[in-house]
Design a protein around this motif. Structure first.
Motif, PDB file in Angstrom:
ATOM      1  N   VAL A 108       0.861  -1.184   0.000  1.00 44.31           N
ATOM      2  CA  VAL A 108       0.000   0.000   0.000  1.00 44.31           C
ATOM      3  C   VAL A 108       0.896   1.232   0.000  1.00 44.31           C
ATOM      4  O   VAL A 108       1.952   1.247   0.635  1.00 44.31           O
ATOM      5  N   LEU A 109       0.500   2.245  -0.747  1.00 42.08           N
ATOM      6  CA  LEU A 109       1.230   3.506  -0.769  1.00 42.08           C
ATOM      7  C   LEU A 109       0.645   4.444   0.279  1.00 42.08           C
ATOM      8  O   LEU A 109      -0.554   4.390   0.572  1.00 42.08           O
ATOM      9  N   GLY A 110       1.498   5.288   0.839  1.00 41.73           N
ATOM     10  CA  GLY A 110       1.024   6.169   1.901  1.00 41.73           C
ATOM     11  C   GLY A 110       1.511   7.595   1.741  1.00 41.73           C
ATOM     12  O   GLY A 110       2.397   7.900   0.937  1.00 41.73           O
ATOM     13  N   ASP A 111       0.903   8.472   2.523  1.00 38.87           N
ATOM     14  CA  ASP A 111       1.276   9.878   2.591  1.00 38.87           C
ATOM     15  C   ASP A 111       2.033  10.127   3.888  1.00 38.87           C
ATOM     16  O   ASP A 111       1.701   9.556   4.934  1.00 38.87           O
ATOM     17  N   ILE A 112       3.038  11.002   3.821  1.00 40.87           N
ATOM     18  CA  ILE A 112       3.896  11.235   4.978  1.00 40.87           C
ATOM     19  C   ILE A 112       3.375  12.414   5.799  1.00 40.87           C
ATOM     20  O   ILE A 112       3.154  13.506   5.273  1.00 40.87           O
ATOM     21  N   TYR A 113       3.209  12.157   7.094  1.00 44.61           N
ATOM     22  CA  TYR A 113       2.821  13.200   8.051  1.00 44.61           C
ATOM     23  C   TYR A 113       3.919  13.339   9.099  1.00 44.61           C
ATOM     24  O   TYR A 113       4.570  12.368   9.483  1.00 44.61           O
ATOM     25  N   LEU A 114       4.103  14.562   9.567  1.00 49.16           N
ATOM     26  CA  LEU A 114       5.122  14.846  10.576  1.00 49.16           C
ATOM     27  C   LEU A 114       4.532  14.761  11.966  1.00 49.16           C
ATOM     28  O   LEU A 114       3.319  14.639  12.159  1.00 49.16           O
TER      29      LEU A 114
END
Length: 494
Positions: free
Chosen positions: A137-143
């Motif tokens: 699965v591809l994901g989005d990066i959060y800080l």
């Protein structure tokens, strides 16, 4: 499996940042439905491992595999991973002081090489046909602050598409990408060869000789193509064609066009499938533009693109009377206006310019033409043709798909907003002396990007400065390396 995974879990051993998705207001009925769909898929396919993945700015896929029983937590809390990954060059060398208070990237929420979180996009969840009981699965990066990571290339593509969508338009991208697949004869599996970067393996062609579109060559690659086809179709990707190309081991893969971020996501899965299927066959698949091998041919990535009206679904580049609509013409104007800075994204490696400079089949000038493949931008279609679209022919296969496509969108939007006229399409894009030439190397492309106010505004000054920093680090490392050419040229003579 997934639904029961959280029962009785102690908060002290929970994964990720507790309730990250809920705190960001990214939960709700749509997420619940997607999580249920993924849970059913995991159960039915017997998935045991999920590879939670994202693409870094170099276009390298970074992955953390998690046991499927923990995936529900990851879907809600994000997968923790060190922010140091974004501080590395293509050989995994650390380019900035990661343990400083701002992580060397100017952000307190990335300080100390601490965690950031990959929040999976469940719509990209796919079983891997070549790896039993595994999915990706591809994901989005959060800080840590809860903000999106500005250095996440997928975020840049999402922002570009959002700007288009606000104008009532969608991006349609078609993939036509080449690579080189060769048999590995010596994997160089020694400690001496396992540096950063490692010594490339010794290779041999799949078959003796080659010839463009030869039926014998096509047949000789049949078993490999069958495996690649099975993998790509198994990923539910819109495969149109896989065929041997010009040189030994050269393969071209073409997809039907996809909308917005889906177009870039598909390229991530394409490269992943090709490289990993080849590895399991004792081969290596390389998306390097110009391999340093005898008789190897340069490979490219031709990006087909158009814009679609969100309400009507009509091609916004279509004109009943002209070869392209006024909007499409201005889009071309933006691509040509920003060609030099855009090359930093379409051709992000030092090697990519060996193809642009040396290959007689790659464009040399910033031009557009109707049907002529010698131009940087080729217009395909014409009056009344519903398929009218543009083909950017300068890209290299190693390009990060999110940044390549986003940079095209932002350049085209600038052309639309400023009504940039590209002039008439040229009939002979090769024999030109009054047109600007493509950047001769990555250094010139990076210099053009550094001077581009348009890209600083559209991609954000923070991202552009970051991208310039990691690219300059690679360039400096290259310039400080003594090449074989230098040693032969100077050692004995001087």
């Amino acid at each position: 499996m997934v639904q029961s995974a959280n029962k009785g879990i102690d908060a002290n051993v929970a994964l990720g940042s507790a309730d990250l998705r809920k705190r960001l207001k990214l939960d709700g009925k749509e997420f619940d439905a997607e999580l249920k769909r993924v849970g059913n898929l995991i159960e039915e396919a017997g998935i045991e491992i999920v590879r939670v993945s994202f693409l870094d700015a170099h276009g390298i896929l970074r992955t953390r595999p998690i046991e499927a029983r923990h995936f529900r937590q990851v879907a809600s809390n994000g997968m923790p991973t060190t922010s140091a990954i974004l501080s590395m060059d293509t050989a995994n060398n650390i380019a900035v002081p990661i343990f400083s208070a701002d992580g060397g990237l100017g952000r307190e929420d990335m300080g100390g090489g601490g965690d950031m979180y990959i929040l999976p996009d469940l719509k990209t969840f796919k079983s891997l046909p070549w790896e039993p009981k595994s999915a990706m699965v591809l994901g989005d990066i959060y800080l840590r602050s809860g903000l999106r990571c500005p250095f996440d290339p997928r975020f840049q593509m999402q922002e570009a598409c959002a700007r288009l969508n606000a104008m009532g338009l969608k991006f349609m991208g078609g993939v036509e990408v080449e690579c080189t697949i060769l048999n590995v004869t010596n994997g160089r599996l020694t400690m001496e060869d396992s540096g950063m970067p490692a010594t490339p393996p010794a290779v041999a062609p799949l078959q003796h000789g080659y010839q463009y579109f030869s039926s014998d060559v096509v047949d000789g690659a049949g078993d490999l193509i069958a495996d690649l086809r099975e993998a790509l179709i198994g990923l539910d990707l819109p495969l149109r064609m896989i065929e041997p190309e010009w040189g030994p081991g050269q393969i071209e893969i073409t997809f039907d066009p996809l909308l917005d971020v889906d177009a870039a996501d598909a390229v991530v899965y394409l490269k992943t499938a090709v490289k990993q299927v080849a590895r399991r066959r004792g081969m290596i698949a390389s998306f390097m533009a110009t391999p340093g091998l005898p008789n190897a041919f340069s490979t490219g990535w031709h990006l087909h693109q158009s814009l679609v009206d969100c309400k009507s679904g009509v091609n916004a580049f279509l004109s009943q009377d002209e070869v392209i609509s006024d909007l499409g013409r201005n889009f071309v104007g933006g691509l040509i206006e920003h060609f030099a800075a855009g090359a930093a994204f379409s051709n992000p490696t030092i090697n990519g310019y060996k193809r642009l400079n040396a290959s007689p089949l790659s464009p040399k000038f910033a031009t557009w033409s109707h049907h002529n493949k010698g131009a940087m931008v080729r217009l395909i279609g014409g009056p009344g043709d519903q398929t009218t679209h543009l083909e950017n022919r300068v890209g290299e296969p190693a390009a990060n798909p999110y940044l390549y496509m986003a940079s095209q969108i932002f350049a085209g939007l600038d052309g639309i907003e400023r009504k940039i006229d590209p002039g008439d399409p040229v009939s002979d894009p090769v024999l030109l002396s009054d047109k600007p030439i493509m950047p001769v190397d990555l250094i010139h492309a990076i210099e053009a990007l550094e001077q581009s106010s348009m890209y600083s505004q559209s991609l954000g000054e923070e991202f552009v400065n970051y991208y310039l920093m990691i690219q300059k680090y690679a360039i400096n490392r290259f310039l400080s390396t003594v090449t074989d050419w230098e040693h032969r040229e100077y050692f004995e003579r001087f």
